[in-house]
Design a protein around this motif. Sequence first.
Motif, PDB file in Angstrom:
ATOM      1  N   LYS A  42     -30.789  11.239 -36.345  1.00  0.00           N
ATOM      2  CA  LYS A  42     -29.600  10.304 -36.744  1.00  0.00           C
ATOM      3  C   LYS A  42     -30.233   9.441 -35.911  1.00  0.00           C
ATOM      4  O   LYS A  42     -30.658   8.085 -36.740  1.00  0.00           O
ATOM      5  CB  LYS A  42     -28.361  10.716 -35.724  1.00  0.00           C
ATOM      6  CG  LYS A  42     -27.732  11.500 -36.477  1.00  0.00           C
ATOM      7  CD  LYS A  42     -26.286  11.460 -36.027  1.00  0.00           C
ATOM      8  CE  LYS A  42     -25.493  12.806 -36.535  1.00  0.00           C
ATOM      9  NZ  LYS A  42     -24.417  12.865 -35.777  1.00  0.00           N
ATOM     10  N   ALA A  43     -31.193   9.517 -34.892  1.00  0.00           N
ATOM     11  CA  ALA A  43     -31.719   8.095 -34.360  1.00  0.00           C
ATOM     12  C   ALA A  43     -33.256   7.475 -35.193  1.00  0.00           C
ATOM     13  O   ALA A  43     -33.324   6.671 -35.690  1.00  0.00           O
ATOM     14  CB  ALA A  43     -31.852   8.473 -32.622  1.00  0.00           C
ATOM     15  N   SER A  44     -33.891   8.327 -35.180  1.00  0.00           N
ATOM     16  CA  SER A  44     -34.880   8.410 -36.568  1.00  0.00           C
ATOM     17  C   SER A  44     -34.865   7.570 -37.919  1.00  0.00           C
ATOM     18  O   SER A  44     -35.406   7.102 -38.633  1.00  0.00           O
ATOM     19  CB  SER A  44     -35.739   9.862 -36.456  1.00  0.00           C
ATOM     20  OG  SER A  44     -35.125  11.004 -37.222  1.00  0.00           O
ATOM     21  N   VAL A  45     -33.488   8.574 -38.130  1.00  0.00           N
ATOM     22  CA  VAL A  45     -33.622   7.968 -40.202  1.00  0.00           C
ATOM     23  C   VAL A  45     -32.411   6.630 -39.968  1.00  0.00           C
ATOM     24  O   VAL A  45     -33.054   5.714 -40.347  1.00  0.00           O
ATOM     25  CB  VAL A  45     -31.994   8.587 -39.975  1.00  0.00           C
ATOM     26  CG1 VAL A  45     -31.259   9.038 -41.247  1.00  0.00           C
ATOM     27  CG2 VAL A  45     -32.749  10.544 -40.531  1.00  0.00           C
ATOM     28  N   TRP A  46     -32.112   6.195 -38.295  1.00  0.00           N
ATOM     29  CA  TRP A  46     -31.497   4.962 -38.233  1.00  0.00           C
ATOM     30  C   TRP A  46     -32.199   4.301 -38.096  1.00  0.00           C
ATOM     31  O   TRP A  46     -32.991   2.893 -38.739  1.00  0.00           O
ATOM     32  CB  TRP A  46     -30.549   5.149 -36.995  1.00  0.00           C
ATOM     33  CG  TRP A  46     -30.022   3.470 -37.249  1.00  0.00           C
ATOM     34  CD1 TRP A  46     -28.304   3.068 -37.792  1.00  0.00           C
ATOM     35  CD2 TRP A  46     -30.840   3.028 -36.057  1.00  0.00           C
ATOM     36  NE1 TRP A  46     -28.444   1.855 -36.817  1.00  0.00           N
ATOM     37  CE2 TRP A  46     -30.063   1.820 -35.695  1.00  0.00           C
ATOM     38  CE3 TRP A  46     -31.880   2.640 -34.671  1.00  0.00           C
ATOM     39  CZ2 TRP A  46     -29.813   0.484 -35.166  1.00  0.00           C
ATOM     40  CZ3 TRP A  46     -31.850   1.544 -34.241  1.00  0.00           C
ATOM     41  CH2 TRP A  46     -31.450   0.289 -34.182  1.00  0.00           C
ATOM     42  N   ALA A  47     -33.471   5.106 -37.396  1.00  0.00           N
ATOM     43  CA  ALA A  47     -34.733   3.526 -37.563  1.00  0.00           C
ATOM     44  C   ALA A  47     -35.368   3.268 -38.245  1.00  0.00           C
ATOM     45  O   ALA A  47     -36.186   1.975 -38.862  1.00  0.00           O
ATOM     46  CB  ALA A  47     -35.536   4.392 -36.560  1.00  0.00           C
ATOM     47  N   MET A  48     -35.134   4.347 -39.507  1.00  0.00           N
ATOM     48  CA  MET A  48     -36.285   4.567 -40.308  1.00  0.00           C
ATOM     49  C   MET A  48     -35.836   3.415 -41.293  1.00  0.00           C
ATOM     50  O   MET A  48     -36.298   2.549 -42.480  1.00  0.00           O
ATOM     51  CB  MET A  48     -36.147   5.284 -41.979  1.00  0.00           C
ATOM     52  CG  MET A  48     -37.177   6.621 -40.927  1.00  0.00           C
ATOM     53  SD  MET A  48     -37.176   7.732 -42.154  1.00  0.00           S
ATOM     54  CE  MET A  48     -35.977   8.301 -42.504  1.00  0.00           C
ATOM     55  N   VAL A  49     -34.112   2.789 -41.643  1.00  0.00           N
ATOM     56  CA  VAL A  49     -33.555   1.231 -42.367  1.00  0.00           C
ATOM     57  C   VAL A  49     -33.522   0.731 -41.713  1.00  0.00           C
ATOM     58  O   VAL A  49     -33.791  -0.418 -42.396  1.00  0.00           O
ATOM     59  CB  VAL A  49     -31.505   2.598 -42.518  1.00  0.00           C
ATOM     60  CG1 VAL A  49     -31.222   1.357 -43.105  1.00  0.00           C
ATOM     61  CG2 VAL A  49     -32.214   3.649 -43.268  1.00  0.00           C
ATOM     62  N   VAL A  50     -33.568   0.224 -39.996  1.00  0.00           N
ATOM     63  CA  VAL A  50     -33.068  -0.492 -39.046  1.00  0.00           C
ATOM     64  C   VAL A  50     -34.420  -1.375 -39.039  1.00  0.00           C
ATOM     65  O   VAL A  50     -34.466  -2.931 -38.699  1.00  0.00           O
ATOM     66  CB  VAL A  50     -32.404  -0.422 -38.170  1.00  0.00           C
ATOM     67  CG1 VAL A  50     -32.460  -1.529 -36.914  1.00  0.00           C
ATOM     68  CG2 VAL A  50     -31.319  -0.129 -38.687  1.00  0.00           C
ATOM     69  N   VAL A  51     -35.692  -0.458 -39.043  1.00  0.00           N
ATOM     70  CA  VAL A  51     -36.611  -1.118 -38.240  1.00  0.00           C
ATOM     71  C   VAL A  51     -37.135  -2.429 -39.873  1.00  0.00           C
ATOM     72  O   VAL A  51     -37.619  -3.418 -39.248  1.00  0.00           O
ATOM     73  CB  VAL A  51     -38.291  -0.117 -38.287  1.00  0.00           C
ATOM     74  CG1 VAL A  51     -39.280  -1.101 -38.548  1.00  0.00           C
ATOM     75  CG2 VAL A  51     -37.389  -0.004 -36.841  1.00  0.00           C
ATOM     76  N   PRO A  52     -37.408  -1.979 -41.140  1.00  0.00           N
ATOM     77  CA  PRO A  52     -37.859  -2.741 -41.986  1.00  0.00           C
ATOM     78  C   PRO A  52     -37.088  -3.757 -41.859  1.00  0.00           C
ATOM     79  O   PRO A  52     -37.217  -5.022 -42.325  1.00  0.00           O
ATOM     80  CB  PRO A  52     -37.875  -1.829 -42.751  1.00  0.00           C
ATOM     81  CG  PRO A  52     -37.669  -0.720 -42.065  1.00  0.00           C
ATOM     82  CD  PRO A  52     -37.103  -0.707 -41.424  1.00  0.00           C
TER      83      PRO A  52
END
Length: 72
Positions: A42-52
Motif C-alpha cells: 500500500k505504501a509503495s502504491v501510494w508513493a507512486m501516486v503522491v510523489v509525481p
Amino acid sequence: MNKIKQIGAIATIAVIVICIIAAFVFGILTYTVGSKYAPALKASVWAMVVVPVFVYAAFMIAGVLGRKNKED
C-alpha cells in the motif's frame, strides 16, 4: 533553472521506477507469503501516486515564484 528542472525530472523518474519495482515485489510477496507485506504494498502504491503530484506542485510553485521575481 533549466538544469535544476532536468535533475528534478530525472530524480522523479528514478523514484517512480523504484516504487514500481517495490510494488511489484511486495505484490508478489503479499500473494505468496501472506498479508504480512500488505502495508508495504500500500505504501509503495501510494508513493507512486503522491510523489509525481508533489513534484508537479513544486515545479508549478517554482514557476510562479520565478515569474514574480522577474517582474520585480
